[in-house]
Write a protein that holds these residues in place. Sequence first.
Motif, mmCIF file in Angstrom:
data_model
loop_
_atom_site.group_PDB
_atom_site.id
_atom_site.type_symbol
_atom_site.label_atom_id
_atom_site.label_comp_id
_atom_site.label_asym_id
_atom_site.label_seq_id
_atom_site.Cartn_x
_atom_site.Cartn_y
_atom_site.Cartn_z
ATOM 1 N N MET A 18 1.681 9.107 4.842
ATOM 2 C CA MET A 18 1.609 8.112 5.920
ATOM 3 C C MET A 18 2.507 6.913 5.609
ATOM 4 O O MET A 18 3.171 6.379 6.490
ATOM 5 N N ARG A 19 2.535 6.523 4.359
ATOM 6 C CA ARG A 19 3.330 5.362 3.938
ATOM 7 C C ARG A 19 4.810 5.560 4.266
ATOM 8 O O ARG A 19 5.522 4.611 4.591
ATOM 9 N N LEU A 21 -9.992 -2.349 9.833
ATOM 10 C CA LEU A 21 -9.357 -2.410 11.159
ATOM 11 C C LEU A 21 -9.163 -3.856 11.594
ATOM 12 O O LEU A 21 -8.155 -4.193 12.231
ATOM 13 N N ALA A 22 -10.106 -4.717 11.191
ATOM 14 C CA ALA A 22 -9.990 -6.126 11.576
ATOM 15 C C ALA A 22 -8.775 -6.774 10.910
ATOM 16 O O ALA A 22 -8.158 -7.678 11.456
ATOM 17 N N LYS A 23 -8.430 -6.265 9.709
ATOM 18 C CA LYS A 23 -7.258 -6.828 9.003
ATOM 19 C C LYS A 23 -5.960 -6.488 9.735
ATOM 20 O O LYS A 23 -4.922 -7.060 9.467
ATOM 21 N N GLY A 82 0.826 1.940 8.122
ATOM 22 C CA GLY A 82 0.106 0.802 8.699
ATOM 23 C C GLY A 82 -1.309 1.168 9.129
ATOM 24 O O GLY A 82 -2.174 0.300 9.184
ATOM 25 N N MET A 83 -1.556 2.444 9.419
ATOM 26 C CA MET A 83 -2.934 2.824 9.768
ATOM 27 C C MET A 83 -3.775 2.823 8.490
ATOM 28 O O MET A 83 -3.342 3.365 7.474
ATOM 29 N N PRO A 84 -4.961 2.195 8.502
ATOM 30 C CA PRO A 84 -5.732 2.104 7.254
ATOM 31 C C PRO A 84 -6.239 3.461 6.747
ATOM 32 O O PRO A 84 -6.597 4.338 7.547
ATOM 33 N N VAL A 85 -6.256 3.583 5.425
ATOM 34 C CA VAL A 85 -6.758 4.803 4.779
ATOM 35 C C VAL A 85 -7.802 4.425 3.724
ATOM 36 O O VAL A 85 -7.559 3.530 2.901
ATOM 37 N N VAL A 86 -8.929 5.098 3.764
ATOM 38 C CA VAL A 86 -9.951 4.976 2.715
ATOM 39 C C VAL A 86 -9.872 6.247 1.867
ATOM 40 O O VAL A 86 -9.827 7.356 2.412
#
Length: 479
Positions: free
Chosen positions: A148-149, A476-478, A155-159
Motif C-alpha cells: 500500500m505504501r 481514521l480521525a487522524k 495513506g489508508m490506515p493499516v492495523v
Amino acid sequence: MEVLSVASEVFPLIKTGGLADVAGALPAALKPHGVRMRTLMPGYPVVMQKLRKPQKVGGFNNLFGHPASILGVDHQGLDLLVLDAPELFDRDGGPYVDKRGLDYPDNFRRFAALSLAAAEIAAGLLPSWKPDLVHVHDWQAALTPVYMRFGPAHGMPVVLTIHNIAFQGQFGPEVFPQLALPPEAFSVNFVEYFGDVGFLKGGLQTANAITTVSPSYAQEILTAEFGMGFDGLLTARLSHLSGIVNGIDTDVWNPQTDPHIAANYGPTTLKKREINRKALSEHFGFDNAPGPIFCVVSRLTWQKGMDVLAEVIDDIVDNGGKLAVLGSGDASLESAFLTAAARHPGRVGMVTGYNEPLSHLMQAGADAILIPSRFEPCGLTQLYGLRYGCVPIVAHTGGLADTIIDANEAALAARVATGFQFSPVSAASLRQALRRAFAAYRQPKVWARLQAQGMKSDVSWDSSAHRYADLYSSLLAKG
Ligand SMILES: Nc1ncnc2c1ncn2[C@@H]1O[C@H](COP(=O)(O)OP(=O)(O)O[C@H]2O[C@H](CO)[C@@H](O)[C@H](O)[C@H]2O)[C@@H](O)[C@H]1O
C-alpha cells in the motif's frame, strides 16, 4: 466504517491455531460497533469446498504470473473475500506445509500474493466495495501495508496484529526481485532485515498501528527475551503499539449448547460435567478411580512448555491424577507423551493430531487444563477453560498472566481466584502449582468456587471489540 481484514486462516473454514479463532470471531464482535468487516483469505482446497454460491467480484490477469479471482461469499455470517489462485493455494498439504510437514518453497510468493491482493482491494480493485481501513494479521498478511505504501492506497490506515512474534516470514534476499516491490523497499525502513527479506519486519515498519493480543505481551516484546529480534524496532515504534486481549466466540464455546459434548451444562448444573468426564475417560481409556483429570489441548512445542509438562507426568499419576493430551507437533514431544501413556495405562492418554470436537469434550470433561507456555501472546484455551469450568493452571506470562487470577490466599478469601499461575517455567515450579491444585481439588467447596468464579469471568469479545473499534476510529480521525 468499512474494514478489510486479511488473514491466512479463518475459523470455521480453516484452522491450525488461535489466529483462525480470532479472525473468525472479530467480524461479528465488531458489528455492534458500527464496523462492517470483510475478510480476505486464501482459497485453499478445504475452503473452496465449503463455499456456497461464491460470486466473482474482482480479479487479476496476472498475479505473480497467473490469473486469479476474488470471490465474494457469505459463510455462516462471515463476509468473505476469497483469493482463488489455484497455482498458489490448490495444494495437497496444510496451509503452510506440504504432506511431509515441510514449508512450501514458494510461501513467500503465496503470502505476498495475499498481501498484494489486499493492497489492490484497498486501492479500489472491486467495483462494488472499498474499505476505509485495513486490518492485517501476522506475517502472512504483513506485506499489505508495504504494498500500500508504494501504491495508490498509500495513506489508508493499516492495523497490524501480532499473534505470535516467533513467526516472522523471513526469506533470503533472492526473493526480493520476485515480490513486485520497488528497489527502495529493500531498505531498513521497509522489508530488509539483516540482509534478508522480512515480511513481518516490513509490516511493523509501515503499519499505522501495531497491536498484539494482550497488554502483558505488548510489554514483553519490548525486551530482548521476548522480542525475538524486534524489541528495538518495537521500542522505536512504541507510541503505535498496544495490547488488546483476545475474546472468544461465546456461541461456539458455550457448554449450555455445545453440540460436541456428551451433556450440556451451565453454572448451576455443574454436576452434569460428570457425564462429560465419563465420555472423556472412555475416549482416553481411563480407569474409574477418582482424582482430578488434567488436560492439554495444544501444539506440542517448546513455546508451549510441553517438555516441562512431560517431566511432571509421573508426579501427576503418583498423586492420583490423570492426564489427557490432545495435540501434535515436535516428534520428540509426541513420543514422550505416547511413552508416558504406555507407562501409565488408564491414567495417561494421548490423542495425536487435530480434533476440534474432542477439544470441546476435553474442556467439558476434564477438571483442569494445563498451559505451561514459555511465552503466550494471549492464549485461548485458558479462556475456553474458564467458560467450561475446567480450571486453568498456567504459566505467568503474556495473556495467561492477564486473564487468570491466581488462587493465592488473598484471592481465595476475596473469592476472585479463577486458576493457578506459576513462574518460572520449570518442572519444579509446575510441580508446586500442581500440588496447590491437588490440595484445592481435595476441598470440593474451594474447587467449586474456582469453577464458578471462572465461569463468571467475561471472556467474550465485548470489551476488546470496543477497543479495536476505538483504535480504528482514532486512525481514521487522524486522516
Ligand atoms: N490438537 C488440537 N486439536 C484441536 N484443537 C486444537 C489442537 N491444538 C490446538 N487447538 C486449538 O487451537 C487454538 C490454539 O490457540 P492458542 O491461543 O492456544 O495458540 P496459538 O499458538 O495457536 O495462537 C497464537 O495466536 C493466538 C490468537 O491470537 C494467541 O492466543 C496465542 O497466544 C498465539 O500463540 C485453540 O482454539 C485450541 O483449542
